[in-house]
Motif scaffolding. Structure first.
Motif, PDB file in Angstrom:
ATOM      1  N   ASN A  60       0.607  -1.283  -0.046  1.00  0.00           N
ATOM      2  CA  ASN A  60      -0.084  -0.041  -0.048  1.00  0.00           C
ATOM      3  C   ASN A  60       0.995   1.184  -0.058  1.00  0.00           C
ATOM      4  O   ASN A  60       0.506   2.100  -0.163  1.00  0.00           O
ATOM      5  CB  ASN A  60      -0.848   0.024   1.129  1.00  0.00           C
ATOM      6  CG  ASN A  60      -2.027  -1.165   1.136  1.00  0.00           C
ATOM      7  OD1 ASN A  60      -2.534  -1.438   0.134  1.00  0.00           O
ATOM      8  ND2 ASN A  60      -2.322  -1.581   2.239  1.00  0.00           N
ATOM      9  N   ARG A 174      -0.617  -3.878   9.387  1.00  0.00           N
ATOM     10  CA  ARG A 174      -1.033  -2.494   9.821  1.00  0.00           C
ATOM     11  C   ARG A 174      -0.137  -1.873  10.217  1.00  0.00           C
ATOM     12  O   ARG A 174      -0.008  -0.550  10.635  1.00  0.00           O
ATOM     13  CB  ARG A 174      -2.255  -2.434  10.749  1.00  0.00           C
ATOM     14  CG  ARG A 174      -3.584  -3.124  10.341  1.00  0.00           C
ATOM     15  CD  ARG A 174      -4.832  -3.033  11.270  1.00  0.00           C
ATOM     16  NE  ARG A 174      -5.891  -4.081  10.869  1.00  0.00           N
ATOM     17  CZ  ARG A 174      -6.959  -4.242  11.715  1.00  0.00           C
ATOM     18  NH1 ARG A 174      -6.906  -3.466  12.878  1.00  0.00           N
ATOM     19  NH2 ARG A 174      -7.892  -4.892  11.377  1.00  0.00           N
ATOM     20  N   LYS A 365     -10.349  -5.527   1.444  1.00  0.00           N
ATOM     21  CA  LYS A 365      -9.700  -5.152   2.514  1.00  0.00           C
ATOM     22  C   LYS A 365      -9.743  -6.231   3.569  1.00  0.00           C
ATOM     23  O   LYS A 365     -10.595  -6.574   3.914  1.00  0.00           O
ATOM     24  CB  LYS A 365     -10.494  -3.933   3.075  1.00  0.00           C
ATOM     25  CG  LYS A 365      -9.428  -3.471   4.406  1.00  0.00           C
ATOM     26  CD  LYS A 365      -9.980  -2.062   4.854  1.00  0.00           C
ATOM     27  CE  LYS A 365      -9.069  -1.468   5.919  1.00  0.00           C
ATOM     28  NZ  LYS A 365      -9.523  -0.149   6.700  1.00  0.00           N
ATOM     29  N   LYS A 368     -12.111  -7.235   6.511  1.00  0.00           N
ATOM     30  CA  LYS A 368     -13.108  -6.355   6.726  1.00  0.00           C
ATOM     31  C   LYS A 368     -14.125  -6.768   5.324  1.00  0.00           C
ATOM     32  O   LYS A 368     -15.475  -6.829   5.831  1.00  0.00           O
ATOM     33  CB  LYS A 368     -12.612  -4.986   6.389  1.00  0.00           C
ATOM     34  CG  LYS A 368     -11.544  -4.613   7.294  1.00  0.00           C
ATOM     35  CD  LYS A 368     -12.281  -4.309   8.756  1.00  0.00           C
ATOM     36  CE  LYS A 368     -11.424  -3.814   9.901  1.00  0.00           C
ATOM     37  NZ  LYS A 368     -12.038  -3.573  11.109  1.00  0.00           N
TER      38      LYS A 368
END
Length: 412
Positions: A60, A174, A365, A368
């Motif tokens: 990302n 994350r 995602k 999610k």
């Protein structure tokens, strides 16, 4: 003019160059920060416009690596439309002259803007042709449509090859871990060759230039990734135990991932490789685990009676809101007949159908939701109600279905 027409007209405005103050002044400090934060090393030829720049999509953070590697060149980035609906992020994307693009769906507005940047601004346009971060640590599928686009625009094509980002910045994580990231830029197709090469020949050049293997890179460079939380959230991406074959029994914490059913455990070391408990070694690295899960799902998809079905919440985009907004609830079904959602959308009962040929990939995602291509004027996002971790299986099933379709076409 109704809302849809105003939206289209707004998107088709002439494309401005990236703001020079932001790019040259702020970009200098941004580039320096990124190099230090990620241990970024760059080399190769910096392009001049007009040109198209392609790269593999490894994490990302890829846009940061490309912007830093090519600075001070002013590059126009093509980014997914959804990010432009965010209030603050959308402002900065427009300031940077980025072009919104609907993922895995025809988008003539973005094509017009790319044409304007190349022809009128004599600028450079960056595209990540995979369209998403697969998370496998290897190059994903690239649609031949990019080769057709290259032939239409007829400008030189450069490849910015990224390696190492999928280690310290894996798809499930994350958190940012400092390893080593390398970006090498080179010209792979000249202006003249865009006219003489076939679509197949262009695709061969692209796939060859962008192919990578994060664990071959690790072996070659010896890069080590430190941290006590490298496996945190890994259970959102890896859901099937290689020992007992049970699904959604894996739980991760710190640098470990463990099955609650058979208690098989793996520890992620600083080489980003697994050390397994017990006598058996299942996978050396996450690339192997990803591919095994995909092949396991493909076995299910190959069956004539294959069917996935789950209760979901329907999400979509709204201007000025920094996330998707849940606007409905219903059932999503995926089979050889296609994708079918039956439920509500903004208080109305609807039924949406997508043929399997029209949905190459359900992006996601992890942990999610999963996403289907833009349709009916809005993004479409589906949140599994019972267990968000199933989003990864929906994603892999869509990829498995598309790969099987491609294999069938190749045999004809």
């Amino acid at each position: 003019m109704d809302e849809k027409d105003r939206k289209t007209a707004k998107q088709e405005k002439l494309q401005k160059k990236p703001n020079p103050f932001v790019y040259y002044f702020v970009g200098f400090f941004f580039s320096l920060m990124i190099r230090l934060q990620f241990n970024l090393h760059t080399k190769g030829k910096k392009p001049k416009g007009p040109a198209i720049i392609l790269s593999n999509h490894t994490s990302n953070h890829d846009y940061k690596f490309i912007a830093s590697a090519l600075w001070p060149r002013r590059v126009t980035f093509v980014a997914t439309y959804h990010w432009f609906t965010f209030k603050t992020l959308g402002f900065w994307l427009r300031t940077m002259g980025a072009i919104p693009k609907y993922q895995f769906a025809p988008d003539m507005a973005s094509m017009k803007k790319i044409r304007y940047v190349l022809d009128k601004n004599k600028g450079m346009v960056f595209i990540a042709p995979e369209g998403t971060v697969y998370g496998e640590g290897r190059l994903g599928f690239i649609s031949p449509s990019i080769a057709k686009t290259i032939k239409i625009f007829g400008v030189p094509v450069y490849a910015s090859h990224i390696e190492g980002a999928g280690l310290g910045n894996a798809k499930w994580s994350r958190r940012t871990h400092r390893g080593r990231v390398e970006v090498e830029t080179s010209e792979i197709i000249t202006k003249e060759e865009t006219k003489t090469l076939t679509v197949s020949e262009i695709m061969e050049r692209i796939n060859s230039a962008l192919s990578y293997d994060e664990f071959e890179f690790q072996k070659r460079t010896g890069v080590q990734v430190k941290g006590e939380d490298k496996a945190e959230d890994m259970d959102t991406m890896f859901y099937k135990c290689p020992c007992c074959n049970k699904e959604f029994t894996l739980h991760s914490k710190g640098n470990e991932i463990e099955c609650s059913s058979c208690h098989t455990k793996a520890t992620l070391n600083d080489s980003f490789r697994f050390k397994w408990s017990g006598d058996k070694e299942y996978f050396d690295n996450y690339s192997e685990w990803y591919r095994w899960q995909l092949e396991e799902v493909k076995k299910e998809v190959m069956k004539d009676d294959f069917k996935m079905e789950e209760e979901v919440e329907y999400g979509t985009d709204e201007e000025g809101i920094d996330n998707y907004v849940k606007v409905g609830k219903g059932t999503m079904t995926f089979s050889h007949s296609g994708w079918d959602y039956k439920g509500t959308f903004r208080g109305e009962e609807i039924a949406e159908h997508d043929d399997i040929e029209n949905v190459f990939l359900a992006t996601l995602k992890i942990g999610k939701h999963f996403e289907l291509p833009f349709k009916n004027g809005h993004c479409r996002v589906f949140y599994p109600i019972k267990n968000g971790k199933t989003s990864m299986k929906w994603h892999l099933a869509s990829r498995a279905m598309s790969e099987l379709l491609e294999e069938k076409k190749a045999k004809i």
